[in-house]
Design an enzyme around this catalytic site. Sequence first.
Site, PDB file in Angstrom:
ATOM      1  N   ILE A  91       8.073   6.309  16.726  1.00 33.73           N
ATOM      2  CA  ILE A  91       7.643   7.839  15.392  1.00 33.73           C
ATOM      3  C   ILE A  91       6.496   8.148  16.196  1.00 33.73           C
ATOM      4  O   ILE A  91       7.084   9.683  15.147  1.00 33.73           O
ATOM      5  CB  ILE A  91       7.186   6.518  14.961  1.00 33.73           C
ATOM      6  CG1 ILE A  91       8.694   5.892  14.336  1.00 33.73           C
ATOM      7  CG2 ILE A  91       6.755   8.122  13.096  1.00 33.73           C
ATOM      8  CD1 ILE A  91       9.634   5.902  14.050  1.00 33.73           C
ATOM      9  N   LYS A 120       0.927  -1.480   0.276  1.00 33.23           N
ATOM     10  CA  LYS A 120       0.542   0.318  -0.309  1.00 33.23           C
ATOM     11  C   LYS A 120       0.798   0.765  -0.093  1.00 33.23           C
ATOM     12  O   LYS A 120       0.849   1.977  -0.475  1.00 33.23           O
ATOM     13  CB  LYS A 120      -1.136  -0.285   1.086  1.00 33.23           C
ATOM     14  CG  LYS A 120      -1.648   1.529   1.413  1.00 33.23           C
ATOM     15  CD  LYS A 120      -2.751   0.969   2.727  1.00 33.23           C
ATOM     16  CE  LYS A 120      -1.542   1.468   4.109  1.00 33.23           C
ATOM     17  NZ  LYS A 120      -1.530   3.121   4.455  1.00 33.23           N
ATOM     18  N   ASN A 121       1.662   1.249   0.788  1.00 34.49           N
ATOM     19  CA  ASN A 121       2.874   2.752   0.827  1.00 34.49           C
ATOM     20  C   ASN A 121       3.580   3.080  -0.150  1.00 34.49           C
ATOM     21  O   ASN A 121       4.355   3.615  -0.482  1.00 34.49           O
ATOM     22  CB  ASN A 121       3.563   2.801   2.812  1.00 34.49           C
ATOM     23  CG  ASN A 121       1.968   2.400   3.384  1.00 34.49           C
ATOM     24  OD1 ASN A 121       0.798   3.266   3.340  1.00 34.49           O
ATOM     25  ND2 ASN A 121       2.464   2.670   4.911  1.00 34.49           N
ATOM     26  N   CYS A 155      -4.807  13.208  13.175  1.00 34.89           N
ATOM     27  CA  CYS A 155      -5.466  11.840  12.776  1.00 34.89           C
ATOM     28  C   CYS A 155      -5.010  10.773  14.580  1.00 34.89           C
ATOM     29  O   CYS A 155      -5.987  11.623  15.029  1.00 34.89           O
ATOM     30  CB  CYS A 155      -4.517  10.796  11.869  1.00 34.89           C
ATOM     31  SG  CYS A 155      -3.126   9.784  12.761  1.00 34.89           S
ATOM     32  N   ARG A 208      -8.357  -0.364   4.654  1.00 33.96           N
ATOM     33  CA  ARG A 208      -7.673   0.116   3.965  1.00 33.96           C
ATOM     34  C   ARG A 208      -6.167   0.749   3.803  1.00 33.96           C
ATOM     35  O   ARG A 208      -5.826   0.191   3.070  1.00 33.96           O
ATOM     36  CB  ARG A 208      -7.555   1.738   5.133  1.00 33.96           C
ATOM     37  CG  ARG A 208      -8.087   2.919   5.460  1.00 33.96           C
ATOM     38  CD  ARG A 208      -8.523   3.772   6.515  1.00 33.96           C
ATOM     39  NE  ARG A 208      -7.345   4.330   5.545  1.00 33.96           N
ATOM     40  CZ  ARG A 208      -7.161   5.564   6.308  1.00 33.96           C
ATOM     41  NH1 ARG A 208      -7.287   6.052   7.133  1.00 33.96           N
ATOM     42  NH2 ARG A 208      -6.550   6.142   5.348  1.00 33.96           N
ATOM     43  N   ARG A 268      -4.618  10.829   4.986  1.00 34.19           N
ATOM     44  CA  ARG A 268      -3.789  11.673   4.201  1.00 34.19           C
ATOM     45  C   ARG A 268      -2.849  11.723   3.559  1.00 34.19           C
ATOM     46  O   ARG A 268      -1.573  12.335   3.038  1.00 34.19           O
ATOM     47  CB  ARG A 268      -3.021  11.844   6.414  1.00 34.19           C
ATOM     48  CG  ARG A 268      -2.439  11.223   6.586  1.00 34.19           C
ATOM     49  CD  ARG A 268      -1.410  11.117   7.697  1.00 34.19           C
ATOM     50  NE  ARG A 268      -0.847  11.457   8.034  1.00 34.19           N
ATOM     51  CZ  ARG A 268      -0.406  12.683   8.316  1.00 34.19           C
ATOM     52  NH1 ARG A 268      -1.707  13.927   8.709  1.00 34.19           N
ATOM     53  NH2 ARG A 268       0.796  13.787   8.197  1.00 34.19           N
ATOM     54  N   ASP A 315       4.841   0.714  11.968  1.00 30.83           N
ATOM     55  CA  ASP A 315       3.785  -0.130  11.547  1.00 30.83           C
ATOM     56  C   ASP A 315       3.729  -1.812  12.018  1.00 30.83           C
ATOM     57  O   ASP A 315       2.211  -2.036  11.460  1.00 30.83           O
ATOM     58  CB  ASP A 315       3.565   0.250   9.799  1.00 30.83           C
ATOM     59  CG  ASP A 315       2.892   1.658   9.725  1.00 30.83           C
ATOM     60  OD1 ASP A 315       2.947   2.169  10.566  1.00 30.83           O
ATOM     61  OD2 ASP A 315       3.479   1.744   8.263  1.00 30.83           O
ATOM     62  N   ARG A 365       0.157  14.563  13.393  1.00 27.39           N
ATOM     63  CA  ARG A 365       0.965  14.414  11.679  1.00 27.39           C
ATOM     64  C   ARG A 365       0.555  15.518  11.031  1.00 27.39           C
ATOM     65  O   ARG A 365       0.227  15.848  10.064  1.00 27.39           O
ATOM     66  CB  ARG A 365       0.256  13.214  11.405  1.00 27.39           C
ATOM     67  CG  ARG A 365       0.013  11.707  12.214  1.00 27.39           C
ATOM     68  CD  ARG A 365      -0.686  10.840  11.360  1.00 27.39           C
ATOM     69  NE  ARG A 365       0.139  10.217  10.363  1.00 27.39           N
ATOM     70  CZ  ARG A 365       0.439   9.275   9.543  1.00 27.39           C
ATOM     71  NH1 ARG A 365      -1.202   8.578   9.583  1.00 27.39           N
ATOM     72  NH2 ARG A 365       0.550   8.920   8.758  1.00 27.39           N
TER      73      ARG A 365
END
Length: 417
Positions: free
Chosen positions: A326, A22-23, A116, A396, A92, A304, A121
């Site tokens: 993070i 996805k990213n 978020c 998502r 985002r 993540d 963020r």
Amino acid sequence: MDKILVRGGARLTGEVEIGGAKNAALPIMAATLLAPGVFELTNVPSLVDVNTMGHVLRVLGAQVTHHDHSLTIDTTNCSYHEAPYELVKTMRASVCVLGPVLARHGKARVSLPGGCAWGPRPVDFHIRAMKALGADVEIEHGYIVASADRLTGSVIHFDTSSVGATENAMMAATLAEGTTTIENAAREPEITALADFLNAMGARVAGAGTATITIEGVDDLHAVEFRVVPDRIEAGTFMVASAITGGDVLLKGVVREHCSAVISKLQESGAEIVDEPGGLRVRGPVWGQSVNVTTAPYPGFATDMQAQMMALMAVADGTSVITETIYVDRFSHVPELRRLGADISVDHNVAVVTGVKKLSGAKVMATDLRASAALILAGLVAEGETEVSRVYHIDRGYEAIEEKLAGLGADVERVRE
Ligand code: EPU
């Protein structure tokens, strides 16, 4: 709203195919805006976020068609330059269109994403990068409004590593006049994938995957075909699924080096990870050891994967300290894991997880994408039934997670409402 029901106890075995990242897919989709033409992207996961980026591209004038795991994006008639609040607030990563639209059209109007689930963020690094490239940037009525006749190559120094800001800067700089150097660039595999995509389009990007990226601007770019890299976070999630159930699962389509930090922690906790010609085999221990985890930019342990690792630690032998560096508030899964019987305390950005022998199924609520994955993983070993509601979060970022888990023998189903 759909729910996922998990009845715990099954040991996962078999093979699972890991999809495209996805990213990586999202910024690559945004990068198609840099050149007119017809792009073909393959190994694109079917996810809500990919659909959202598709909508953003359509609003900007592109034609986007998704068939199976391929995307055709025709950017020939992209003449709009505004990404509206209604779309950006839902995802985002839409802010990624700022650099490409500005570089191609000399102007861009992109909504600020807003907060978020786990904190503010900000996007200040993105804005500063565009300014460093010579753009005029103002915030007007909740929008980033940027303009430049042509961007100019420059030195962009990021205070801390940012994936999205590095991507935006890299994309914008491809069409700038002269050379751009990005210092303290993010080194995630998704950055390297984007650089490979940009170079295939005719850009001159060097150093992606290191902290210094150099981009020599070119006058124009062209459409290409490109395959999206495998999703290291989906892979990590299935590794934990095998480990937590004491399973024996072969993950296919994984790039091992992208998962090194997770592999190392899983091995430390007692899992056996073996390279096989067909993929990566993960054998879980009967009862894993607790391990300490600190999230960090790549090649460190990914934020993540923090929630999923916490689910594993919730049933490990001993006490584990999980430090989130993070996103210091990214602990929305903690109260829900506690509902399943986990023993977790949080002080600021540090969670102390004392492993328990068993969890017990309960109704829980997903609050973000990776938190949802953690709840499903915990449900795999909880006694009785765990009902995870608000699963739109999981859609998502995980394609058909319940089908993939069921294919490995988990007792899991989606209840459509
Ligand atoms: N940051 C700033 N200012 C900025 C940008 C970032 O202060 O302008 C800070 C953030 O607040 C954070 C740190 O820098 O503390 C790193 O954030 P980064 O910019 O790297 O995050 P991102 O690009 O917005 C991507 C992933 C996230 C992932 C983070 C960190 C995508 C689409 N999203 O976000 O993925 O958590 O990098 O690795 O690539 C997910 O998939 O579940 C997800 C949230």
